[in-house]
Every structure is written in structure tokens, then in C-alpha cells.
Design a protein around this motif. Sequence first.
Motif, PDB file in Angstrom:
ATOM      1  N   GLN A 136      12.666   5.927  -2.137  1.00  9.85           N
ATOM      2  CA  GLN A 136      11.977   4.641  -1.995  1.00  9.85           C
ATOM      3  C   GLN A 136      11.546   4.131  -3.364  1.00  9.85           C
ATOM      4  O   GLN A 136      10.935   4.850  -4.151  1.00  9.85           O
ATOM      5  CB  GLN A 136      10.734   4.798  -1.115  1.00  9.85           C
ATOM      6  CG  GLN A 136       9.835   3.568  -1.035  1.00  9.85           C
ATOM      7  CD  GLN A 136      10.469   2.442  -0.247  1.00  9.85           C
ATOM      8  OE1 GLN A 136      10.900   2.621   0.889  1.00  9.85           O
ATOM      9  NE2 GLN A 136      10.519   1.260  -0.844  1.00  9.85           N
ATOM     10  N   LEU A 137      11.888   2.882  -3.652  1.00 10.63           N
ATOM     11  CA  LEU A 137      11.353   2.219  -4.835  1.00 10.63           C
ATOM     12  C   LEU A 137      10.045   1.550  -4.462  1.00 10.63           C
ATOM     13  O   LEU A 137       9.946   0.896  -3.417  1.00 10.63           O
ATOM     14  CB  LEU A 137      12.332   1.173  -5.370  1.00 10.63           C
ATOM     15  CG  LEU A 137      13.520   1.665  -6.203  1.00 10.63           C
ATOM     16  CD1 LEU A 137      14.426   0.496  -6.535  1.00 10.63           C
ATOM     17  CD2 LEU A 137      13.042   2.349  -7.479  1.00 10.63           C
ATOM     18  N   GLY A 138       9.039   1.718  -5.304  1.00  5.81           N
ATOM     19  CA  GLY A 138       7.751   1.118  -5.006  1.00  5.81           C
ATOM     20  C   GLY A 138       7.074   0.596  -6.260  1.00  5.81           C
ATOM     21  O   GLY A 138       7.412   0.980  -7.384  1.00  5.81           O
ATOM     22  N   ILE A 139       6.131  -0.290  -6.063  1.00  6.26           N
ATOM     23  CA  ILE A 139       5.272  -0.773  -7.134  1.00  6.26           C
ATOM     24  C   ILE A 139       3.978   0.032  -7.086  1.00  6.26           C
ATOM     25  O   ILE A 139       3.293   0.048  -6.064  1.00  6.26           O
ATOM     26  CB  ILE A 139       4.961  -2.269  -6.986  1.00  6.26           C
ATOM     27  CG1 ILE A 139       6.259  -3.084  -7.014  1.00  6.26           C
ATOM     28  CG2 ILE A 139       4.000  -2.736  -8.077  1.00  6.26           C
ATOM     29  CD1 ILE A 139       7.007  -3.030  -8.326  1.00  6.26           C
ATOM     30  N   PHE A 140       3.662   0.709  -8.169  1.00  3.60           N
ATOM     31  CA  PHE A 140       2.463   1.533  -8.273  1.00  3.60           C
ATOM     32  C   PHE A 140       1.399   0.768  -9.049  1.00  3.60           C
ATOM     33  O   PHE A 140       1.588   0.431 -10.213  1.00  3.60           O
ATOM     34  CB  PHE A 140       2.811   2.850  -8.974  1.00  3.60           C
ATOM     35  CG  PHE A 140       1.631   3.742  -9.283  1.00  3.60           C
ATOM     36  CD1 PHE A 140       0.553   3.841  -8.417  1.00  3.60           C
ATOM     37  CD2 PHE A 140       1.617   4.499 -10.452  1.00  3.60           C
ATOM     38  CE1 PHE A 140      -0.530   4.670  -8.710  1.00  3.60           C
ATOM     39  CE2 PHE A 140       0.553   5.331 -10.747  1.00  3.60           C
ATOM     40  CZ  PHE A 140      -0.526   5.407  -9.885  1.00  3.60           C
ATOM     41  N   PHE A 171       1.631  -2.375   2.957  1.00  3.79           N
ATOM     42  CA  PHE A 171       1.056  -1.264   2.198  1.00  3.79           C
ATOM     43  C   PHE A 171       2.045  -0.104   2.163  1.00  3.79           C
ATOM     44  O   PHE A 171       2.827   0.087   3.094  1.00  3.79           O
ATOM     45  CB  PHE A 171      -0.252  -0.814   2.842  1.00  3.79           C
ATOM     46  CG  PHE A 171      -0.982   0.256   2.076  1.00  3.79           C
ATOM     47  CD1 PHE A 171      -1.711  -0.068   0.946  1.00  3.79           C
ATOM     48  CD2 PHE A 171      -0.944   1.578   2.486  1.00  3.79           C
ATOM     49  CE1 PHE A 171      -2.381   0.910   0.227  1.00  3.79           C
ATOM     50  CE2 PHE A 171      -1.605   2.570   1.777  1.00  3.79           C
ATOM     51  CZ  PHE A 171      -2.329   2.228   0.642  1.00  3.79           C
ATOM     52  N   GLY A 172       2.006   0.664   1.075  1.00  9.65           N
ATOM     53  CA  GLY A 172       2.885   1.816   0.951  1.00  9.65           C
ATOM     54  C   GLY A 172       2.135   3.128   1.087  1.00  9.65           C
ATOM     55  O   GLY A 172       1.874   3.601   2.189  1.00  9.65           O
ATOM     56  N   ARG A 173       1.749   3.713  -0.035  1.00 13.42           N
ATOM     57  CA  ARG A 173       1.079   5.010  -0.046  1.00 13.42           C
ATOM     58  C   ARG A 173      -0.151   4.984  -0.955  1.00 13.42           C
ATOM     59  O   ARG A 173      -0.161   4.300  -1.996  1.00 13.42           O
ATOM     60  CB  ARG A 173       2.008   6.095  -0.582  1.00 13.42           C
ATOM     61  CG  ARG A 173       3.320   6.262   0.159  1.00 13.42           C
ATOM     62  CD  ARG A 173       3.182   7.088   1.416  1.00 13.42           C
ATOM     63  NE  ARG A 173       4.476   7.631   1.811  1.00 13.42           N
ATOM     64  CZ  ARG A 173       4.900   8.846   1.515  1.00 13.42           C
ATOM     65  NH1 ARG A 173       4.148   9.673   0.837  1.00 13.42           N
ATOM     66  NH2 ARG A 173       6.105   9.248   1.914  1.00 13.42           N
ATOM     67  N   ILE A 174      -1.164   5.738  -0.593  1.00 10.85           N
ATOM     68  CA  ILE A 174      -2.252   6.057  -1.510  1.00 10.85           C
ATOM     69  C   ILE A 174      -1.709   7.052  -2.531  1.00 10.85           C
ATOM     70  O   ILE A 174      -0.923   7.927  -2.200  1.00 10.85           O
ATOM     71  CB  ILE A 174      -3.449   6.662  -0.750  1.00 10.85           C
ATOM     72  CG1 ILE A 174      -4.087   5.611   0.169  1.00 10.85           C
ATOM     73  CG2 ILE A 174      -4.492   7.227  -1.712  1.00 10.85           C
ATOM     74  CD1 ILE A 174      -5.178   6.176   1.071  1.00 10.85           C
ATOM     75  N   VAL A 188       3.160  -0.242  -3.068  1.00  8.67           N
ATOM     76  CA  VAL A 188       3.732  -1.144  -2.064  1.00  8.67           C
ATOM     77  C   VAL A 188       5.242  -1.100  -2.259  1.00  8.67           C
ATOM     78  O   VAL A 188       5.725  -0.786  -3.355  1.00  8.67           O
ATOM     79  CB  VAL A 188       3.219  -2.598  -2.202  1.00  8.67           C
ATOM     80  CG1 VAL A 188       1.730  -2.673  -1.951  1.00  8.67           C
ATOM     81  CG2 VAL A 188       3.567  -3.184  -3.557  1.00  8.67           C
ATOM     82  N   PRO A 189       6.028  -1.363  -1.215  1.00  5.36           N
ATOM     83  CA  PRO A 189       7.487  -1.337  -1.375  1.00  5.36           C
ATOM     84  C   PRO A 189       7.955  -2.367  -2.400  1.00  5.36           C
ATOM     85  O   PRO A 189       7.414  -3.475  -2.486  1.00  5.36           O
ATOM     86  CB  PRO A 189       8.003  -1.684   0.024  1.00  5.36           C
ATOM     87  CG  PRO A 189       6.872  -1.382   0.949  1.00  5.36           C
ATOM     88  CD  PRO A 189       5.623  -1.648   0.182  1.00  5.36           C
ATOM     89  N   PHE A 190       8.957  -1.992  -3.171  1.00  3.20           N
ATOM     90  CA  PHE A 190       9.564  -2.920  -4.117  1.00  3.20           C
ATOM     91  C   PHE A 190      10.549  -3.815  -3.378  1.00  3.20           C
ATOM     92  O   PHE A 190      11.391  -3.342  -2.619  1.00  3.20           O
ATOM     93  CB  PHE A 190      10.302  -2.160  -5.220  1.00  3.20           C
ATOM     94  CG  PHE A 190      11.137  -3.030  -6.107  1.00  3.20           C
ATOM     95  CD1 PHE A 190      10.538  -3.910  -6.998  1.00  3.20           C
ATOM     96  CD2 PHE A 190      12.524  -2.985  -6.040  1.00  3.20           C
ATOM     97  CE1 PHE A 190      11.304  -4.725  -7.833  1.00  3.20           C
ATOM     98  CE2 PHE A 190      13.301  -3.793  -6.865  1.00  3.20           C
ATOM     99  CZ  PHE A 190      12.688  -4.658  -7.761  1.00  3.20           C
ATOM    100  N   ILE A 191      10.440  -5.125  -3.592  1.00  2.00           N
ATOM    101  CA  ILE A 191      11.351  -6.080  -2.969  1.00  2.00           C
ATOM    102  C   ILE A 191      12.182  -6.726  -4.071  1.00  2.00           C
ATOM    103  O   ILE A 191      11.637  -7.405  -4.955  1.00  2.00           O
ATOM    104  CB  ILE A 191      10.585  -7.153  -2.165  1.00  2.00           C
ATOM    105  CG1 ILE A 191       9.835  -6.478  -1.007  1.00  2.00           C
ATOM    106  CG2 ILE A 191      11.534  -8.236  -1.646  1.00  2.00           C
ATOM    107  CD1 ILE A 191       9.028  -7.420  -0.147  1.00  2.00           C
TER     108      ILE A 191
END
Length: 411
Positions: A136-140, A171-174, A188-191
Motif C-alpha cells: 500500500q502506498l500512503g501519505i504519512f 483514514f489509513g493507519r495510526i 491516508v491512502p495515496f491517490i
Amino acid sequence: MIDPRVRFWSPYGDLLNGGPYSWHILDCDQRRWVTVTGSAKALPDDPDAIEILSRHIDQLDPDVHKITVSDEGDIVSISSSPKHEVGWFVHYPRYDSRDVPNTGHTPLTRPQMEEVDRIGHSVDLVRYEDGPGKSQLGIFKYAMIWLHLARIWNEMQIMMALPRHELIVPFGRIVLDDVEPRILGFTVPFIPGGTFEENKTRPFRFAWLQQLTSVVDDLHLKFGIAHQDIAGRNLVVDPVTEKIRLFDFELSAKIGGPGVDKHRNDIDGVIFTIYEILTLDGHFRSIPHWEQDVKAIEKMAEWDVKIPIEAGNGGIKKIRSFLAEWAAGRRSKAQNGPVTAPSQLDWPGLPPQTPVPFMSYPDSDDERSRGTYHPGGNRYVKNAIDAGQHVVRWERPPTKSLLANKENQSS
């Protein structure tokens, strides 16, 4: 890659009468603090110190905390002494699963994420495993300095409290520290596809305007919160649904609460945003938000539209008519008094720190506070270490060296 124009930030300095001047600068790329010291002639203001530091930062050893420069901006001396470390300690809230909503995902720790890119101040693009064999690509987003901790906490709590909404990035992950179970931030997920500020070539759809006004209505009238940062940089288009998605709730607040700023009105924000997307003209919001006047846009006879508008919905005339009618209706509703939101969001405030006494660094250059006892409160990293507290270290190599390593590996 972080925009070079926003790579450095200097929130304060020590400007002694007659000199020297010292500016304490955060490098968002390497996530480190460096003090630049020199004469008043060399460093009259923080942009001058930032310009000089930008020349040298990628050549400095990672343990350098302070550089002293000549009037020409050349390095005269460097210091790696702990007494010159000016990073502020951040007291991250302790994680307890009983205190957070059930997001359906277990928290991540920092080592479980791989850095892919550096987006901005305390914002990275990361990759992590989101199930067996699923990447999963995400924004941290994280709080590297204590001044931003309350905002990150506020945004995280709002996003966890919001029900899933097709027009809001979910929301993604803490994200937790790997040494102590403390909350550093969230994902949060990267779009893909870029924000409206980044991608300025796609034809604009009338449906996107309808979706933007719809999600703002839901936030206000259903959930009772004001976003307070409606802008093209906070809007993406979901490539699957082809609908917009809103993100960045860092400035959001409960309507009627103390966090609401009348100068960040979302109705005005929608009008500014649509105008900026279509005309590529951002000068109306290039001034402080309390000086911005949306009426200047609303009263314009013609908008100088630079972006193509998808055919079939009446073009710019229909867009402006819809905007005007929607804004008038919302402003009229506001004049009738507050609306009771049927699904009012609520979330906990940032937990208070547990007071931990500390002593100002005994070898400090500041004679006024050297060796002073404090029963609690904000402190430098060096004071927290002396007090026996665990300090989260954020430092990392410069992007320049990482790119060089990747090129060497591929050759």
C-alpha cells in the motif's frame, strides 16, 4: 521531492544587540535543526540565514548543530556539541487502543514503512504491507515539532471519527514509535494523478463543482465541522470513481467552537478554489487570509478561464451561476442561526503531558537559564535526554545522497 522554496523554516532566533545574530533553522529534508550564527550584516533576517545554510547543508556532517559564518556567508567554524542542539522535544501521546475508534486496521510502526518520496514539511510518501502480499502506498503525516502536534492530533481524530465518505480521502493507519507505544502521526491512502494544484491540464467537469459543494454541505450540516482549508492543493480526483476527494483536515474545527476562524470561511473557500482551478490565478489568496476578499472574484464580469471545461453543462456561465446560487443559499441559512448537525462529530483533545522535571542544559551558552530546575513544560531535546526521557529521532540523509545511491545501484 520537497519544493526547495519550503525546505527550510526558521521560527525564531537569538539576536543580540551588537551581534552576533543566531537563527535556528529546521531543514525539512534532513529533518534536523541547524543554528546559523554570524554578524548582523551577514544575517539581518531569517531568509538571509536560510539562503546561506542552503549552500552548505548537504555537505555538513549529520552531527553538526551549529555553523558560524563570515559576512560573505562562508563557514568559519562548526559545532557538534550537544549544548548547541536546538531541536525541541516532542511529548507524543501514548497509544491505548481503548481510546481510539475502531478503524479496522492495526497501527503501524515507523520501521514497517519504507520512504518513497518526501512531499513537504512532515509529509512523506511511504509504502507498507497492508495484508499478506499486498503493498500500500500512503501519505504519512507526522508532528516533528511540538508546535504542530495539536494540529496533527486534531486531524487524526477527525478523520477517524468521520464515517467513510466517497468524497473524502479515508483514514489509513495510526503510526507509532517503535521504542515506546506513542502516536507519531497517521497515514491516508495515496491517490495518484496529482492534486488540482499539481495537475493543471485535465478538463474541468461541472460534476466536480457539484461534488465539492456537496461534501462541504455534509461537513457543515451533517457532521458540524468546518474544513477551513478548501483549496486545489487539498483536492484530488479518484481514478476509479472519477470523483473528487477532499483531504487535509489539519485546520478543521467544530462549527461554533473556539477553533473556527471566520476568515477561513468554507463558502468563500469553494469560490476561491473554483476560480483558481479554472483561471490559474492565485493572487487573491497570496495575501494573509484575514485580508482576502472573495467579493472581488464574485463581482468580476468575466473570468479569464485558462483550463478547458468539459462540454455539455453550460460552461463557465453555468459554473458561475451554480456557485452564486449555492453560496447565496448557504449564507442565507447561516444568517438564520446555527444549524443542529444530526451527526455531530466529537473527538478528544490532545492529552496533557505528564509533568517530568528537568534541568536546563548545564553547559548552555545562555547564562540566564544555565542549570535552572524546571518542574515540567517544554524543553529542548538535550534537556529531555538529560532527564532520562526517550527522544524520537527524525534525522535522515539528504535527498541528494539518496538519489546518488539509487543511481549507483542501477548502474
